[in-house]
Scaffold this motif. Sequence first.
Motif, PDB file in Angstrom:
ATOM      1  N   PRO A  56       0.840  -1.209   0.000  1.00 22.80           N
ATOM      2  CA  PRO A  56       0.000   0.000   0.000  1.00 22.80           C
ATOM      3  C   PRO A  56       0.873   1.257   0.000  1.00 22.80           C
ATOM      4  O   PRO A  56       1.960   1.260   0.593  1.00 22.80           O
ATOM      5  N   LEU A  57       0.402   2.297  -0.654  1.00 25.73           N
ATOM      6  CA  LEU A  57       1.118   3.564  -0.657  1.00 25.73           C
ATOM      7  C   LEU A  57       0.861   4.248   0.682  1.00 25.73           C
ATOM      8  O   LEU A  57      -0.262   4.636   0.993  1.00 25.73           O
ATOM      9  N   ASP A  58       1.889   4.351   1.486  1.00 29.29           N
ATOM     10  CA  ASP A  58       1.781   4.903   2.835  1.00 29.29           C
ATOM     11  C   ASP A  58       1.963   6.415   2.771  1.00 29.29           C
ATOM     12  O   ASP A  58       3.071   6.933   2.897  1.00 29.29           O
ATOM     13  N   LYS A  59       0.856   7.133   2.585  1.00 30.65           N
ATOM     14  CA  LYS A  59       0.922   8.588   2.431  1.00 30.65           C
ATOM     15  C   LYS A  59       1.406   9.269   3.700  1.00 30.65           C
ATOM     16  O   LYS A  59       2.081  10.297   3.631  1.00 30.65           O
ATOM     17  N   VAL A  60       1.096   8.701   4.855  1.00 31.73           N
ATOM     18  CA  VAL A  60       1.585   9.286   6.112  1.00 31.73           C
ATOM     19  C   VAL A  60       3.111   9.264   6.124  1.00 31.73           C
ATOM     20  O   VAL A  60       3.764  10.252   6.455  1.00 31.73           O
ATOM     21  N   ASN A  61       3.704   8.147   5.725  1.00 28.34           N
ATOM     22  CA  ASN A  61       5.160   8.041   5.670  1.00 28.34           C
ATOM     23  C   ASN A  61       5.734   8.973   4.616  1.00 28.34           C
ATOM     24  O   ASN A  61       6.772   9.606   4.840  1.00 28.34           O
ATOM     25  N   LEU A  62       5.078   9.070   3.456  1.00 24.43           N
ATOM     26  CA  LEU A  62       5.583   9.952   2.409  1.00 24.43           C
ATOM     27  C   LEU A  62       5.613  11.399   2.885  1.00 24.43           C
ATOM     28  O   LEU A  62       6.590  12.123   2.655  1.00 24.43           O
ATOM     29  N   VAL A  63       4.567  11.824   3.576  1.00 21.52           N
ATOM     30  CA  VAL A  63       4.526  13.199   4.090  1.00 21.52           C
ATOM     31  C   VAL A  63       5.634  13.400   5.131  1.00 21.52           C
ATOM     32  O   VAL A  63       6.281  14.450   5.177  1.00 21.52           O
ATOM     33  N   GLU A  64       5.877  12.382   5.956  1.00 22.45           N
ATOM     34  CA  GLU A  64       6.971  12.465   6.929  1.00 22.45           C
ATOM     35  C   GLU A  64       8.299  12.667   6.217  1.00 22.45           C
ATOM     36  O   GLU A  64       9.100  13.526   6.608  1.00 22.45           O
ATOM     37  N   GLU A  65       8.546  11.885   5.174  1.00 18.51           N
ATOM     38  CA  GLU A  65       9.812  11.994   4.446  1.00 18.51           C
ATOM     39  C   GLU A  65       9.927  13.347   3.747  1.00 18.51           C
ATOM     40  O   GLU A  65      11.018  13.936   3.700  1.00 18.51           O
ATOM     41  N   ILE A  66       8.829  13.851   3.210  1.00 14.88           N
ATOM     42  CA  ILE A  66       8.839  15.179   2.591  1.00 14.88           C
ATOM     43  C   ILE A  66       9.198  16.230   3.646  1.00 14.88           C
ATOM     44  O   ILE A  66       9.973  17.155   3.386  1.00 14.88           O
ATOM     45  N   GLY A  67       8.647  16.076   4.851  1.00 15.69           N
ATOM     46  CA  GLY A  67       8.997  16.982   5.943  1.00 15.69           C
ATOM     47  C   GLY A  67      10.479  16.919   6.267  1.00 15.69           C
ATOM     48  O   GLY A  67      11.109  17.950   6.550  1.00 15.69           O
ATOM     49  N   ASP A  68      11.050  15.716   6.227  1.00 20.37           N
ATOM     50  CA  ASP A  68      12.488  15.578   6.465  1.00 20.37           C
ATOM     51  C   ASP A  68      13.295  16.285   5.371  1.00 20.37           C
ATOM     52  O   ASP A  68      14.330  16.899   5.649  1.00 20.37           O
ATOM     53  N   VAL A  69      12.823  16.210   4.122  1.00 19.02           N
ATOM     54  CA  VAL A  69      13.479  16.936   3.032  1.00 19.02           C
ATOM     55  C   VAL A  69      13.453  18.431   3.326  1.00 19.02           C
ATOM     56  O   VAL A  69      14.473  19.122   3.196  1.00 19.02           O
ATOM     57  N   PHE A  70      12.283  18.951   3.752  1.00 17.26           N
ATOM     58  CA  PHE A  70      12.187  20.371   4.104  1.00 17.26           C
ATOM     59  C   PHE A  70      13.181  20.729   5.209  1.00 17.26           C
ATOM     60  O   PHE A  70      13.797  21.794   5.194  1.00 17.26           O
ATOM     61  N   TRP A  71      13.332  19.836   6.189  1.00 15.09           N
ATOM     62  CA  TRP A  71      14.233  20.100   7.310  1.00 15.09           C
ATOM     63  C   TRP A  71      15.666  20.279   6.821  1.00 15.09           C
ATOM     64  O   TRP A  71      16.353  21.216   7.209  1.00 15.09           O
ATOM     65  N   TYR A  72      16.106  19.383   5.956  1.00 17.36           N
ATOM     66  CA  TYR A  72      17.466  19.495   5.446  1.00 17.36           C
ATOM     67  C   TYR A  72      17.635  20.730   4.566  1.00 17.36           C
ATOM     68  O   TYR A  72      18.695  21.366   4.562  1.00 17.36           O
ATOM     69  N   ILE A  73      16.610  21.096   3.830  1.00 14.58           N
ATOM     70  CA  ILE A  73      16.678  22.326   3.038  1.00 14.58           C
ATOM     71  C   ILE A  73      16.784  23.531   3.964  1.00 14.58           C
ATOM     72  O   ILE A  73      17.545  24.470   3.689  1.00 14.58           O
ATOM     73  N   ALA A  74      16.049  23.514   5.074  1.00 15.16           N
ATOM     74  CA  ALA A  74      16.133  24.614   6.043  1.00 15.16           C
ATOM     75  C   ALA A  74      17.551  24.736   6.600  1.00 15.16           C
ATOM     76  O   ALA A  74      18.073  25.853   6.750  1.00 15.16           O
ATOM     77  N   ILE A  75      18.197  23.601   6.897  1.00 13.99           N
ATOM     78  CA  ILE A  75      19.579  23.628   7.386  1.00 13.99           C
ATOM     79  C   ILE A  75      20.493  24.229   6.319  1.00 13.99           C
ATOM     80  O   ILE A  75      21.344  25.076   6.611  1.00 13.99           O
TER      81      ILE A  75
END
Length: 128
Positions: A56-75
Amino acid sequence: MKGEDYIQQALQTESQPSEEQMSRVNLRILHALMGLQTETGELTDAVKRHIFYGTPLDKVNLVEEIGDVFWYIAILMDELKVDVGDKASFEHAMKVNIEKLRARYPNKFTEFDAVNRDLDTERKILEQ
């Protein structure tokens, strides 16, 4: 060719940074870039498993990973000393990205436009 021979020949073409070059290494930027690679890999793996393994496509996990991408971009943005009022802020980066894409694809995406880009126009947009 034996593996050992390959390794020896590969090492002859390896770039060896000098001590001066190593002293310029910004570990915070390196951390952000490595983190972005890790997080995009996790996004890709989740979609791969969905497409090829039928999970199944785990959209909750995908959003979490996208948030992690944002975090590294912020750094990365912080290390580049990008202020909110700076023209290289998040908002400015998003705005000029859309303007660049509109110039590239005036109506919608086409393969022709993707290959036949006006790089001078795109650069002018990014420099505004």
